[in-house]
Scaffold this active site. Structure first.
Site, PDB file in Angstrom:
ATOM      1  N   GLY A  55       7.436  -6.347  15.247  1.00  9.89           N
ATOM      2  CA  GLY A  55       7.187  -5.941  13.873  1.00  9.89           C
ATOM      3  C   GLY A  55       5.689  -5.897  13.636  1.00  9.89           C
ATOM      4  NE  ARG A  87       8.732  -8.762  -4.691  1.00  5.66           N
ATOM      5  CZ  ARG A  87       8.492  -8.327  -3.475  1.00  5.66           C
ATOM      6  NH1 ARG A  87       8.733  -9.084  -2.433  1.00  5.66           N
ATOM      7  NH2 ARG A  87       8.013  -7.120  -3.304  1.00  5.66           N
ATOM      8  NE  ARG A 118       6.967 -11.417   0.984  1.00  3.89           N
ATOM      9  CZ  ARG A 118       7.075 -10.144   0.619  1.00  3.89           C
ATOM     10  NH1 ARG A 118       6.026  -9.468   0.176  1.00  3.89           N
ATOM     11  NH2 ARG A 118       8.245  -9.533   0.679  1.00  3.89           N
ATOM     12  CG  HIS A 167      13.142  -8.869  -0.294  1.00  5.29           C
ATOM     13  ND1 HIS A 167      13.431  -7.685   0.320  1.00  5.29           N
ATOM     14  CD2 HIS A 167      11.806  -8.885  -0.497  1.00  5.29           C
ATOM     15  CE1 HIS A 167      12.307  -7.006   0.482  1.00  5.29           C
ATOM     16  NE2 HIS A 167      11.317  -7.715   0.019  1.00  5.29           N
ATOM     17  CG  LEU A 208       4.133  -4.719   4.351  1.00  5.42           C
ATOM     18  CD1 LEU A 208       4.054  -3.263   3.897  1.00  5.42           C
ATOM     19  CD2 LEU A 208       5.103  -4.826   5.527  1.00  5.42           C
ATOM     20  N   GLY A 258       4.049  -8.924  15.386  1.00  2.00           N
ATOM     21  CA  GLY A 258       4.131  -8.925  16.845  1.00  2.00           C
ATOM     22  C   GLY A 258       3.405  -7.753  17.474  1.00  2.00           C
TER      23      GLY A 258
END
Ligand SMILES: Cc1cc2nc3c(=O)[nH]c(=O)nc-3n(C[C@H](O)[C@H](O)[C@H](O)COP(=O)(O)OP(=O)(O)OC[C@H]3O[C@@H](n4cnc5c(N)ncnc54)[C@H](O)[C@@H]3O)c2cc1C
Ligand code: FES
Lengths: 251, 637
Positions: free
Chosen positions: B42, B330, B435, B401, B441, B45
């Site tokens: 991902g 969130r 988060r 999520h 990302l 990695g």
């Protein structure tokens, strides 16, 4: 979401070590909710097969939202089924009718050997990218992002080409099993950006060569790839690749 | 063992620079003598593998999918934060740092978060140089949008496919190193154990998912970047193969697991609509830039949305949080959606949904402008639900999520096992108990491109590592144990499928360890999970053979680990007698139903140590200190 249920007959390609030649097996898929995705329908069938002591159907999938490019099968002769710009995981059962027979087969191409049932080996696509589908820049050496302005229009064109999910439907749809759309999309994405210009020549020559060596066929302008591409990648990317290739070959 | 976070001394903005200077370096000519295993392709990695190879290390890179490009990061939609302040709206590294610490409800390390904010700007530069086609303005410069929990526009994006474009960037860098001969990729491999020699991580054992063979690989260090474990809930927005197994098996070998109960439930997902459902689909948070969340004012109002007049709608986020409105973080948005539904105001067939309405935005900006921003998301929504969000408001509901919890790591991203590093979502590091959008990302790429290349050098240069190869007895032992488990799974041939067990586990976790938790429910969950696990090992039906491509077997191994791990999550939730961010224990709330922290007793990281199959894990805590951001009750009003 007004759901109803339908009954279907599936003819599914089964191929494994005990049956290396492979053949179509028939299964009933009953009480399938029309709100299910195609893969959820296979899940349900697999649950039933497992309970009956039959090995479930092997199929690749991961994100189930049309972006990872892992899923894919030929459904009634069409790569990813009959809905335009839709991956198999995003194809929903509301687009089928009660009593339908559905034939499900793996991608067929010399460059994509079958692993099991609907699962194929698409490693050749990674090899095409290894041949030059990148910009040569090491981490740490980059200048400020805004020192490289890119006209909005070019950025969008580059994005449209870069939207390829590498699922291999273009290869499966092509009568010649050509990977021109896949390769063209990557070459175009990078050729459209100023950052991609320095390595453009080498990239075009080397990626096209790799494609040939890996056993993909030639393009004879059938445009089947464009018709089946779940991301709507256009064959103008192939034309752009050809221009890049010719430019590189003759300079 | 005490937890040493190894946070460098000095003012927060100088720590990383100072640390980089103090870290030992591996001489360029010596780098090629080191082998590094990176598990995961991902963002974390792939960026780590490519960068380590660029530096000259020999890298082996593993993933479950048939190509590294398909890692779950590919599905990230909305964007990536960076403190570039291109919008000139008051952003800065300090503000991104502040927002992230506050958004995480003060349960993250200041030093790590500051470093993340610093590196955010380099990430964008790196990605642009690689050819990532970010959205641009008419002048050709990079465009930004807003995300929850922030009052500035700092989110870079590529339509609703930001993760895809960033991952393809990292993947292209990786493929470049493959062709340079510095990275060898191993797709369709599942890591099933980490192997230690002299107490240090020296390799892994994987199962070749095509042939079923167990394979051992040795190295000088192992880097884990195996993503999050949201699939413990069965239904989540994660990809189907996302799992806890890689990190859990490291936990069993001595890596502490931090904050396992910190799970993010994302407020805007397509609601559940059937028991056959296999996953939930996220509708990017970016939609909350233009969409307005509402429910009918009257409980039980079942009229279709277009028949509910403006005066009878409750835009509850705008009403309750006037300064952040629809862009509250969130955890706050999810909790409020659940509250509304609990009050009987939920909409749709199941009553478990709220509206996300674009009518005003479409009237204001035109359909085309909205399509340009969110076109692919709207299409995806229509494909799944058969409803057109340009005409009818979307129906959304919270879904699992992201997991803030993960392997405990020090400032160098090293776990409590020497030589085992954890990056990206698989570590616990930077997001505290909640988060912020567009920060995962950023963290994955910061870890991979800019942190591990330095810190792993410090480890390798400062450690004597005798030769260990994959034929060592430790590898054989690990293989034998895995083989034993595989054989056991295949020999049960019970009555319930793996998916059926997974679904049951997910329901327990969602009902009792989800958006809101209480002691009674958690106790009940603990018992239910233990019972379910017992039944699993007696009654699961795993068809097929070990020496074959066998997806049921793969899943069975993952579900077996989820069953044990679920208990650890519940234990962690029970232990944390406060509410913070996403961990909302109903016994601890303010008058306005916001999370009520207990900073006196719980301003810390919980790190669990495995002590064996029949004994309870031991809790270690790392205290958190806040020197730069004042510990306050969060307010988004
Ligand atoms: C739908 C969705 C949208 C999102 N949108 C955003 C967004 O807009 N902005 C944002 O910041 N974040 C977003 N996130 C979160 C973010 O995408 C993830 O947190 C992040 O991509 C995780 O990256 P990673 O590299 O840590 O792990 P992953 O991308 O999950 O990669 C894990 C890798 O590990 C491999 N692996 C796992 N287990 C094993 C094993 N046992 N053996 C071998 N290999 C293994 C996998 O094959 C894979 O290669 C989103 C998440 C979801 C689910
Ligand atoms: S499963 Fe990812 S595209 Fe279909």
């Amino acid at each position: 979401m007004s759901s109803k249920t339908i009954n279907l007959t599936l003819k599914v390609w089964r191929q494994n070590r005990k049956n290396p030649a492979g053949d179509l097996e028939t299964y009933q898929a009953n009480d399938i909710s029309t709100d299910m995705s195609f893969l959820e329908m296979i899940d349900v069938v697999n649950e039933q097969l497992t309970e009956q002591g039959i090995e479930p159907i092997a199929f690749d999938h991961d994100c189930r939202e049309g972006i990872c490019g892992m899923c894919g099968a030929v459904v009634n002769g069409r790569a990813h089924g009959h809905m335009p710009e839709t991956t198999l995981c995003q194809l929903h059962m509301r687009h089928f009718k009660d009593g339908n027979t559905i034939v499900i087969e793996p991608w067929r191409a010399t460059a994509f050997p079958v692993v099991k049932d609907l699962v194929v080996d698409r490693g050749a696509l990674d090899k095409i990218i290894q041949a030059g589908g990148y910009i040569s820049v090491n981490a740490g050496g980059a200048q400020d992002g805004n020192t490289i302005p890119v006209p909005k229009e070019n950025a969008e064109k580059a994005f449209n080409a870069a939207a390829c999910i590498g699922c291999g439907a273009c290869v499966a749809a092509c009568p010649n099993a050509s990977a021109m759309l896949f390769t063209g999309a990557k070459i175009s994405h990078l050729a459209l950006l100023p950052q991609g210009k320095p390595g453009a020549k080498r990239r075009a020559l080397s990626m096209v060569r790799a494609m040939d060596e890996l056993g993909f066929g030639n393009c004879s302008n059938e445009a089947e790839c464009e018709a089946e591409c779940p991301k709507g990648i256009s064959i103008t990317e192939i034309a752009r690749m050809n221009r890049e290739f010719i430019k590189a070959a003759f300079s | 063992m005490t937890l040493e976070s190894k946070i460098p001394s000095g003012p927060v903005h100088e720590k990383w620079d100072r640390h980089r200077f103090e870290l030992k370096l591996v001489n360029p000519a010596n780098k090629k003598k080191f082998d590094i295993i990176v598990v995961g392709t991902g963002l974390a990695g792939a960026s780590a593998a490519a960068t380590l190879a660029e530096l000259g290390y020999n890298v082996k890179n593993f993933c479950i999918q048939d190509s590294p490009r398909r890692a779950h990061s590919i599905a990230a939609q909305g964007g990536i934060n960076a403190a570039k302040n291109y919008a000139n709206d008051g952003d800065s590294i300090w503000r991104l740092f502040y927002d992230t610490v506050k958004g995480g409800d003060f349960r993250a390390r200041e030093a790590n978060v500051y470093r993340l904010a610093q590196l955010s700007v380099n990430i964008i530069d790196q990605c642009v140089a690689q050819g990532v086609p970010f959205a641009r303005e008419y002048g050709g410069l990079l465009d930004n949008r807003s995300f929850g929990g922030a009052q500035v526009s700092r989110t870079f994006y590529a339509k609703g496919q930001t993760g895809q474009q960033l991952l393809l960037g990292a993947y292209s860098a990786l493929m470049r190193q493959v062709s340079a001969g510095k990275v060898e990729i191993f797709p369709r491999r599942e890591m099933l154990d980490v192997v230690l020699a002299d107490g240090r991580a020296r390799g892994i054992v994987t199962r070749n998912l095509v042939t079923g063979e167990l394979e051992s690989y040795s190295a000088h260090a192992v880097v884990l970047a195996t993503g999050g474990y949201g699939n413990v809930y069965f239904l989540s927005t994660n990809a189907m193969s996302s799992n806890v197994s890689a990190s859990y098996r490291c936990y069993k070998k001595g890596a502490y697991f931090a904050n396992p109960c910190f799970t993010q439930i994302h407020p805007t997902c397509i609601p559940v609509h059937g028991t056959y459902q296999s996953k939930l689909t996220l509708m990017s948070e970016s939609l909350r830039n233009d969409g307005r969340v509402w429910v009918p004012k009257e409980a039980g109002d079942k009229r279709p949305p277009e028949q509910i007049p403006e005066s009878e709608r409750d835009y509850y986020l705008e009403r309750k949080y006037p300064s952040f409105g629809n862009l509250v973080p969130r955890d706050v948005a999810s909790r409020n959606a659940k509250d509304q539904c609990d009050q009987g105001k939920g909409v749709g067939e199941t009553g478990l949904a709220v509206y996300l309405d674009f009518a005003d935005a479409i009237a204001r900006d035109g359909r085309e402008a909205i399509a340009a921003k969110y076109g692919n998301l709207f299409e995806m929504y229509e494909k799944i639900t058969g409803e057109d969000p340009y005409v009818t408001p979307m129906k959304i509901y919270p879904a699992v999520h992201y997991t803030m919890g993960g392997l405990w790591v020090d400032y160098n991203l090293m776990t409590t096992i020497d030589g085992l590093f954890a990056l990206g979502e698989s570590n616990f590091s930077d997001h505290g108990s909640n988060r912020l959008g567009a920060s995962a990302l950023m963290q994955g790429l910061a870890d991979g491109y800019f942190i591990i290349p330095y810190t792993i050098g410090g480890y390798l240069a400062g450690t004597r590592l005798p030769d260990v190869d994959a034929s060592a007895p430790q590898f054989k032992e690990a293989e034998a144990k895995i083989r034993e488990q595989v054989d056991r799974l295949l020999s049960i041939r019970g009555k319930r499928t793996v998916m059926d067990f997974h679904r049951s586990l997910g329901k327990i976790m969602w009902d009792h360890c989800g958006i809101a938790r209480d002691e009674q429910g958690l106790e009940k969950a603990r018992q239910m999970i233990a019972e379910l696990r017992e039944e699993f090992w007696e009654n699961v039906n795993v068809p097929g053979d070990a020496a074959d491509f066998n997806q049921a077997l793969e899943n069975a191994g993952r579900v077996a680990d989820f069953m044990e791990f679920g208990e650890l999550m519940v234990k962690d939730a029970l232990d944390r007698k406060e509410s913070c961010g996403c961990h909302f224990n109903t016994a601890y709330q303010t008058e306005d139903h916001e999370a009520l922290r207990d900073d006196e007793n719980y301003c810390n990281v919980s790190a669990w140590e495995y002590t064996g199959p029949d004994s309870d894990p031991v809790l270690h805590t790392e205290p958190l200190t806040f020197e730069n951001v004042e510990l306050t009750q969060r307010s988004y009003k």
